[in-house]
Design a protein around this motif. Structure first.
Motif, short mmCIF file in Angstrom:
data_model
loop_
_atom_site.label_atom_id
_atom_site.label_comp_id
_atom_site.label_asym_id
_atom_site.label_seq_id
_atom_site.Cartn_x
_atom_site.Cartn_y
_atom_site.Cartn_z
N LEU A 50 -6.76 0.76 -1.45
CA LEU A 50 -5.41 1.13 -1.88
C LEU A 50 -5.45 2.61 -2.14
CD1 LEU A 50 -4.55 -1.62 -4.54
CD2 LEU A 50 -3.67 -1.44 -2.22
N ILE A 75 -3.79 0.12 2.29
CA ILE A 75 -2.41 0.00 1.82
C ILE A 75 -2.10 1.26 1.03
CG2 ILE A 75 -0.79 -1.26 0.35
CD1 ILE A 75 -2.39 -3.81 0.87
N ILE A 93 -2.17 3.78 8.43
CA ILE A 93 -2.20 2.82 7.33
C ILE A 93 -1.83 1.44 7.86
CG2 ILE A 93 -1.71 4.50 5.52
CD1 ILE A 93 1.18 3.53 5.52
N ASP A 94 -2.29 0.42 7.19
CA ASP A 94 -2.00 -0.95 7.63
C ASP A 94 -0.76 -1.52 6.97
OD1 ASP A 94 -4.45 -1.57 9.33
OD2 ASP A 94 -5.31 -0.75 7.50
N ASP A 95 -0.42 -1.01 5.80
CA ASP A 95 0.77 -1.46 5.08
C ASP A 95 1.07 -0.44 4.00
OD1 ASP A 95 2.95 -3.00 4.33
OD2 ASP A 95 1.76 -4.79 3.84
N PHE A 96 2.27 -0.50 3.45
CA PHE A 96 2.60 0.35 2.31
C PHE A 96 3.55 -0.40 1.41
CE2 PHE A 96 5.94 1.25 5.34
CZ PHE A 96 7.09 1.35 4.57
N ILE A 97 3.60 0.05 0.18
CA ILE A 97 4.50 -0.55 -0.80
C ILE A 97 5.04 0.59 -1.65
CG2 ILE A 97 2.63 -1.03 -2.43
CD1 ILE A 97 4.11 -3.65 -3.17
N TYR A 101 6.01 -1.03 -8.00
CA TYR A 101 5.69 -2.23 -7.24
C TYR A 101 5.41 -3.37 -8.21
CZ TYR A 101 1.34 -0.03 -8.43
OH TYR A 101 0.35 0.61 -9.12
N LEU A 106 2.15 -6.98 -4.21
CA LEU A 106 0.95 -6.30 -3.74
C LEU A 106 -0.14 -7.30 -3.40
CD1 LEU A 106 -0.50 -3.68 -3.11
CD2 LEU A 106 -1.13 -3.54 -5.53
N ARG A 109 0.56 -8.84 -0.03
CA ARG A 109 0.25 -7.91 1.05
C ARG A 109 -1.26 -7.80 1.27
NH1 ARG A 109 4.67 -4.05 2.33
NH2 ARG A 109 6.48 -4.82 1.25
N ILE A 110 -2.02 -7.79 0.19
CA ILE A 110 -3.48 -7.76 0.29
C ILE A 110 -3.98 -9.02 0.98
CG2 ILE A 110 -5.63 -7.91 -1.05
CD1 ILE A 110 -4.21 -6.07 -3.15
N LEU A 113 -3.21 -8.97 4.72
CA LEU A 113 -4.10 -8.09 5.47
C LEU A 113 -5.50 -8.65 5.61
CD1 LEU A 113 -3.33 -4.41 4.41
CD2 LEU A 113 -3.18 -5.42 6.67
#
Length: 140
Positions: A50, A75, A93-97, A101, A106, A109-110, A113
């Motif tokens: 992260l 992330i 990046i693979d994802d963002f938030i 949050y 979160l 999302r973890i 992934l």
């Protein structure tokens, strides 16, 4: 247990996040962004990173260095004001938030992934009687 590296400029700000992820079963390392961070990550071999920064180009540069020869999920924790700047880093990046949050979002999302729960169990399993096939690890 899965290991998450949390990289930030100011570690004080994300202590609550680290504690929350620890309480739901992850091992967390909260580290300050510095010149040796890529080496620290290589040494510890986390399952996911992260990264939090107010500067999107800093996140992009960090991810570019981190992903050289590695397929480590990342992330980004992003300020809503800088959301328009993230377009140029979406391939890194693979994802963002966006901040603020919710820990539950979160965590989802973890898990998405990593394809498994906090205890390392895969959600990609097929069971038939005593036979268990794990599609994520290719184990029977």
């Amino acid at each position: 247990m899965l290991h998450i590296f949390i990289v930030t400029k100011e570690t004080k700000r994300l202590e609550e996040l680290s504690l929350g992820l620890t309480q739901i079963g992850y091992v967390c390392s909260l580290v300050a962004e510095n010149d040796g961070i890529i080496h620290q990550i290589a040494e510890k071999s986390p399952d996911l990173v992260l990264v939090e920064s107010d500067n999107q180009s800093r996140i992009g540069e960090f991810c570019r260095r981190l992903k050289q020869g590695k397929n480590l999920p990342v992330i980004a924790l992003v300020d809503p004001e800088t959301l328009t700047q993230i377009d140029s880093h979406l391939d890194l990046i693979d994802d963002f938030i966006t901040k603020p949050y919710h820990l539950s979002e979160l965590e989802l999302r973890i898990r998405r992934l990593l394809g498994r729960g906090a205890d390392g169990s895969s959600s990609e399993q097929i069971r038939c009687g005593d036979l268990l096939i794990d599609l994520a690890t290719c184990e029977v």
